[in-house]
Design a protein around this motif. Structure first.
Motif, PDB file in Angstrom:
ATOM      1  N   VAL A 212       0.866  -1.172   0.000  1.00  0.00           N
ATOM      2  CA  VAL A 212       0.000   0.000   0.000  1.00  0.00           C
ATOM      3  C   VAL A 212       0.906   1.225   0.000  1.00  0.00           C
ATOM      4  O   VAL A 212       1.674   1.450   0.940  1.00  0.00           O
ATOM      5  N   VAL A 268      -2.344   0.411  -4.581  1.00  0.00           N
ATOM      6  CA  VAL A 268      -2.074  -0.901  -3.997  1.00  0.00           C
ATOM      7  C   VAL A 268      -1.368  -1.727  -5.061  1.00  0.00           C
ATOM      8  O   VAL A 268      -1.927  -1.977  -6.131  1.00  0.00           O
ATOM      9  N   PHE A 290      -7.593  -2.788   0.655  1.00  0.00           N
ATOM     10  CA  PHE A 290      -6.492  -2.916   1.606  1.00  0.00           C
ATOM     11  C   PHE A 290      -6.945  -3.068   3.044  1.00  0.00           C
ATOM     12  O   PHE A 290      -6.129  -3.313   3.934  1.00  0.00           O
TER      13      PHE A 290
END
Length: 319
Positions: A212, A268, A290
């Motif tokens: 991330v 991501v 995420f």
């Protein structure tokens, strides 16, 4: 960026759990109640944009404070939900007018965008990602993206090992897993004429990684995908181990170069660590999922994103 009249706008589905989690984080850590907007509410709800000698004013009937917005999370925007009429041409005209108005009004807000809509639209194209990632120094599995059945068959048959196939677009739709091409698949390749498909050398992995990226702050998670049923597609099994990981400096440098070249402040990224020790780039989703990574590892991902939107910095003290 933070101030008494500053506001954060979250553009997403009304029932988006990621938007709910970020809103809760903003309230808890910054005492800030964000503005929520689902673009499908327009034109049922009215909107206006006014410009005069004193400046500009943006208004929607069901929310307040658009002109105070200083940061926007462009999370899951939808087309406006325009009622259908008798003629398809009229419907298309009304749809274009509504989308053009609402997008224009929002995009004109002088705010910090996560992500800039124009950059995100370009970056979401997987061909752009792959070419840019290779220039950034990433290793990419040999790839063919085509709607030509003969070209696809030739590619698969020419490879020394297994080949996977997966969707080429990133738009919403039914979940489509990555699979290894089988003999029966080769007999059904005519179906790709209307759906250009990605074919790629299968990478024998020791693990997968999901990173991330929060504007220079990287939160990397090791997924022990080879321990479960997600050996080919790690998304298929979340029962395996998820642990925080630090990327080698060279991979971090390539990641920073890639995200800068794509113009993304958030994304991501999926990587695969091969048994050969190489870190292979697979793809970046500018608004990927995420939340499950935070649940699995305890990493402060929503706090990091909230800090970016409010302070312009995704760092989290103590991490």
């Amino acid at each position: 960026m933070e101030g008494a009249t500053d506001a954060v706008l979250i553009v997403s589905e009304t029932d988006d759990l990621h938007a709910d989690a970020l809103a809760s984080t903003l309230r808890e850590h910054h005492r800030l109640d964000p503005i929520r907007l689902d673009l499908r509410d327009f034109p049922t709800q009215t909107g206006s944009f006014r410009l005069d000698k004193t400046g500009t004013n943006r208004a929607m009937s069901h929310i307040h404070g658009l002109d105070d917005v200083r940061a926007v999370w462009w999370r899951r925007p939808h087309p406006c939900r325009v009622p259908h009429g008798v003629r398809a041409a009229d419907d298309a005209f009304r749809q274009a007018e509504c989308d053009g108005f609402l997008q224009g009004m929002l995009w004109s807000i002088p705010a910090y965008w996560v992500n800039d809509p124009a950059a995100e639209r370009t970056a979401s194209r997987k061909i752009v990602q792959l070419e840019t990632a290779q220039r950034a120094g990433f290793v990419i599995p040999e790839t063919l993206i085509t709607n030509d059945p003969d070209e696809a068959r030739s590619f698969v048959e020419s490879r020394s090992g297994p080949v996977v196939y997966k969707r080429t677009g990133t738009g919403r739709g039914e979940f489509s897993e990555t699979r290894i091409v089988t003999g029966s698949d080769l007999h059904r390749l005519d179906s790709i004429r209307s759906t250009p498909t990605t074919f790629q050398d299968y990478v024998e992995a020791s693990c997968d990684l999901r990173v991330v990226w929060v504007d220079g702050v990287e939160w990397s998670v090791r997924i022990d995908s080879q321990a479960g049923v997600g050996r080919i597609d790690s998304r298929l099994d979340t029962s395996v181990g998820f642990t925080r990981e630090r990327l080698p400096a060279s991979v971090s440098k390539s990641l920073s170069t890639l995200m800068g070249a794509l113009g993304l402040s958030f994304g991501v990224v999926d990587l695969r660590l091969g048994v050969d020790g190489e870190y292979y780039f697979l793809e970046v989703n500018p608004q990927g999922q995420f939340a499950y990574l935070e649940i699995k590892t305890g990493l402060p991902l929503f706090t990091s994103l909230a800090n970016l939107l409010v302070r312009g910095d995704g760092a989290v003290p103590g991490w």
